[in-house]
Write a protein that holds these residues in place. Structure first.
Motif, PDB file in Angstrom:
ATOM      1  N   PHE A 270      20.933  41.838  53.655  1.00 47.77           N
ATOM      2  CA  PHE A 270      21.797  40.702  53.975  1.00 47.77           C
ATOM      3  C   PHE A 270      20.986  39.414  53.984  1.00 47.77           C
ATOM      4  O   PHE A 270      19.900  39.355  54.595  1.00 47.77           O
ATOM      5  CB  PHE A 270      22.460  40.907  55.338  1.00 47.77           C
ATOM      6  N   ILE A 271      21.486  38.377  53.295  1.00 45.45           N
ATOM      7  CA  ILE A 271      20.845  37.061  53.299  1.00 45.45           C
ATOM      8  C   ILE A 271      21.719  36.110  54.110  1.00 45.45           C
ATOM      9  O   ILE A 271      22.864  35.837  53.756  1.00 45.45           O
ATOM     10  CB  ILE A 271      20.651  36.514  51.872  1.00 45.45           C
ATOM     11  N   LYS A 272      21.163  35.619  55.212  1.00 42.75           N
ATOM     12  CA  LYS A 272      21.902  34.715  56.093  1.00 42.75           C
ATOM     13  C   LYS A 272      22.052  33.332  55.471  1.00 42.75           C
ATOM     14  O   LYS A 272      21.331  32.967  54.543  1.00 42.75           O
ATOM     15  CB  LYS A 272      21.186  34.581  57.437  1.00 42.75           C
ATOM     16  N   GLY A 273      22.971  32.543  56.049  1.00 40.80           N
ATOM     17  CA  GLY A 273      23.162  31.166  55.619  1.00 40.80           C
ATOM     18  C   GLY A 273      22.395  30.194  56.497  1.00 40.80           C
ATOM     19  O   GLY A 273      21.480  30.589  57.229  1.00 40.80           O
ATOM     20  N   HIS A 274      22.770  28.933  56.447  1.00 37.98           N
ATOM     21  CA  HIS A 274      22.079  27.892  57.201  1.00 37.98           C
ATOM     22  C   HIS A 274      22.318  28.083  58.702  1.00 37.98           C
ATOM     23  O   HIS A 274      23.451  28.296  59.133  1.00 37.98           O
ATOM     24  CB  HIS A 274      22.586  26.519  56.769  1.00 37.98           C
TER      25      HIS A 274
ATOM     26  N   GLN B 280      19.074  47.655  60.068  1.00 36.07           N
ATOM     27  CA  GLN B 280      17.643  47.552  59.793  1.00 36.07           C
ATOM     28  C   GLN B 280      17.255  46.077  59.678  1.00 36.07           C
ATOM     29  O   GLN B 280      17.674  45.395  58.737  1.00 36.07           O
ATOM     30  CB  GLN B 280      17.283  48.274  58.498  1.00 36.07           C
ATOM     31  N   GLU B 281      16.454  45.623  60.609  1.00 35.50           N
ATOM     32  CA  GLU B 281      16.058  44.214  60.610  1.00 35.50           C
ATOM     33  C   GLU B 281      15.269  43.850  59.359  1.00 35.50           C
ATOM     34  O   GLU B 281      15.322  42.707  58.888  1.00 35.50           O
ATOM     35  CB  GLU B 281      15.235  43.912  61.855  1.00 35.50           C
ATOM     36  N   ARG B 282      14.566  44.832  58.782  1.00 32.96           N
ATOM     37  CA  ARG B 282      13.757  44.551  57.598  1.00 32.96           C
ATOM     38  C   ARG B 282      14.614  44.158  56.395  1.00 32.96           C
ATOM     39  O   ARG B 282      14.119  43.556  55.444  1.00 32.96           O
ATOM     40  CB  ARG B 282      12.902  45.779  57.241  1.00 32.96           C
ATOM     41  N   LEU B 283      15.904  44.475  56.441  1.00 31.78           N
ATOM     42  CA  LEU B 283      16.792  44.186  55.321  1.00 31.78           C
ATOM     43  C   LEU B 283      17.485  42.830  55.438  1.00 31.78           C
ATOM     44  O   LEU B 283      18.302  42.487  54.587  1.00 31.78           O
ATOM     45  CB  LEU B 283      17.867  45.287  55.205  1.00 31.78           C
ATOM     46  N   VAL B 284      17.162  42.059  56.470  1.00 36.11           N
ATOM     47  CA  VAL B 284      17.824  40.768  56.696  1.00 36.11           C
ATOM     48  C   VAL B 284      16.838  39.624  56.492  1.00 36.11           C
ATOM     49  O   VAL B 284      15.734  39.631  57.047  1.00 36.11           O
ATOM     50  CB  VAL B 284      18.415  40.698  58.119  1.00 36.11           C
ATOM     51  N   GLU B 285      17.242  38.654  55.674  1.00 42.15           N
ATOM     52  CA  GLU B 285      16.413  37.483  55.396  1.00 42.15           C
ATOM     53  C   GLU B 285      17.190  36.203  55.733  1.00 42.15           C
ATOM     54  O   GLU B 285      18.407  36.155  55.635  1.00 42.15           O
ATOM     55  CB  GLU B 285      15.998  37.439  53.919  1.00 42.15           C
TER      56      GLU B 285
END
Length: 346
Positions: A185-189, A214-219
């Motif tokens: 998952f890629i977060k926004g602003h 999984q926290e490793r999958l979030v940027e």
């Protein structure tokens, strides 16, 4: 040639000057038959109202301001389109005013804008929609405003939004139902309330389907193409690599798709990629992006429409006590499945 005035129209149509004024301002307390009679008089007399005189007569500018600070040009264009449609319908003009949310003198700049432009009201778009200090400032100044894509609907302001949390849930669930379990998952602003809403939808779908977060999958991204590329670069070099990427908007998803192609990964055979917003880029790249379509134009049109109605109804009778219930509305987002997502390889 004799100048056609509002008095000329009133005499020709056989109505009062006040009735002509109400039709000009698109006020609701005019019968359809009377409105048609006045509009016919406008046409037959070739009457064009003078906006300056109209504003001076009512101590109004007939201008709505639109504040924005958003890196997505297509999102801004859609906001403007909806706002312009509502303004045109009511005989108002629209002033687009870009601002920086984190500017030190934000409130001073807004106050100067209000003074110099004599705005009748403001429409607040993300990230200003949930800026508590700005909202409190406008209330104190008595400036009518409407909010687009605000998280909160529990106050007395006009607010129109779409259900971002549910949209993110649905797109994550789509990937899960296809067989994906490792979904990045890629977060926004961080300044945009939609960022947290979409992240919450992603996490809710994982939890509901018994998939460990999984926290490793979030940027962290910021809704820009470049931030999507940076985030995707980290994600696509993970070992093991996730089988799907869900980005918080289409521009970040498009960046992830391009980077995956450059790494000789086939989309969706090797990795599925999904976005959010249904921006033009989602339809114009290949493979087309699976995404969530937000009714951005409709949200803004409704918000501005009700804002202008509120301004027009600020009559003496209302000031004496009549209260109008402000619009607080949530529109549904639509899941659009395209070629960028598929079941993972066995």
């Amino acid at each position: 040639m004799k100048k056609i005035t509002i008095n000329s129209v009133a005499s020709y149509a056989g109505v009062s000057k006040k009735t002509v004024s109400r039709v000009l301002n698109n006020e609701p307390n005019v019968s359809d038959a009377t409105r048609e009679k006045v509009l016919k008089a406008f046409k037959e007399l070739d009457y064009t109202p003078n906006p300056i005189a109209r504003g001076l007569a009512r101590n109004r500018s007939f201008i709505i301001g639109c504040l924005y600070d958003n890196p997505s040009k297509s999102y801004i264009t859609r906001l403007q389109s909806g706002a312009l449609a509502a303004c045109h319908e009511h005989g108002f003009n629209l002033l687009i005013h870009p601002c920086e949310l984190r500017a030190e003198a934000l409130l001073e700049n807004i106050e100067q804008l209000l003074q110099t432009s004599r705005l009748d009201g403001l429409v607040l778009t993300p990230p200003f929609s949930d800026h508590a200090e700005l909202v409190a400032f406008l209330r104190k100044k008595g400036v009518p405003f409407a909010r687009v894509a605000s998280v909160k609907l529990d106050d007395d302001s006009i607010s129109v939004r779409s259900n971002d949390e549910q949209g993110a849930f649905e797109i994550t669930e789509l990937l899960i139902n296809m067989g994906h379990k490792d979904i990045a998952f890629i977060k926004g602003h961080p300044d945009h309330s939609a960022t947290e809403q979409r992240f919450n939808g992603y996490r809710r779908a994982l939890k509901q389907h018994g998939i460990e977060y999984q926290e490793r999958l979030v940027e962290e991204g910021n809704f820009s193409y470049h931030s999507g590329a940076d985030s995707a670069r980290t994600i696509l070099h993970l070992n093991p690599r996730p089988t799907a990427v869900f980005a918080s908007n289409d521009y970040m998803a498009a960046a992830a798709l391009k980077l995956a192609t450059q790494m000789n990964l086939k989309v969706p055979d090797d990795i599925s990629i999904a976005g959010f917003d249904n921006a033009p880029i989602a339809r114009h790249i290949w493979p087309g992006l699976t995404t969530i379509a937000q009714p951005v134009e409709e949200m803004t049109r409704l918000a501005v429409d009700h804002l202008i109605e509120q301004i027009n109804h600020a009559t003496d009778e209302q000031q004496e006590g009549e209260q109008r219930q402000p619009l607080q509305l949530t529109l549904e987002a639509e899941l659009i499945t395209r070629e960028s997502t598929a079941a993972p390889k066995a």
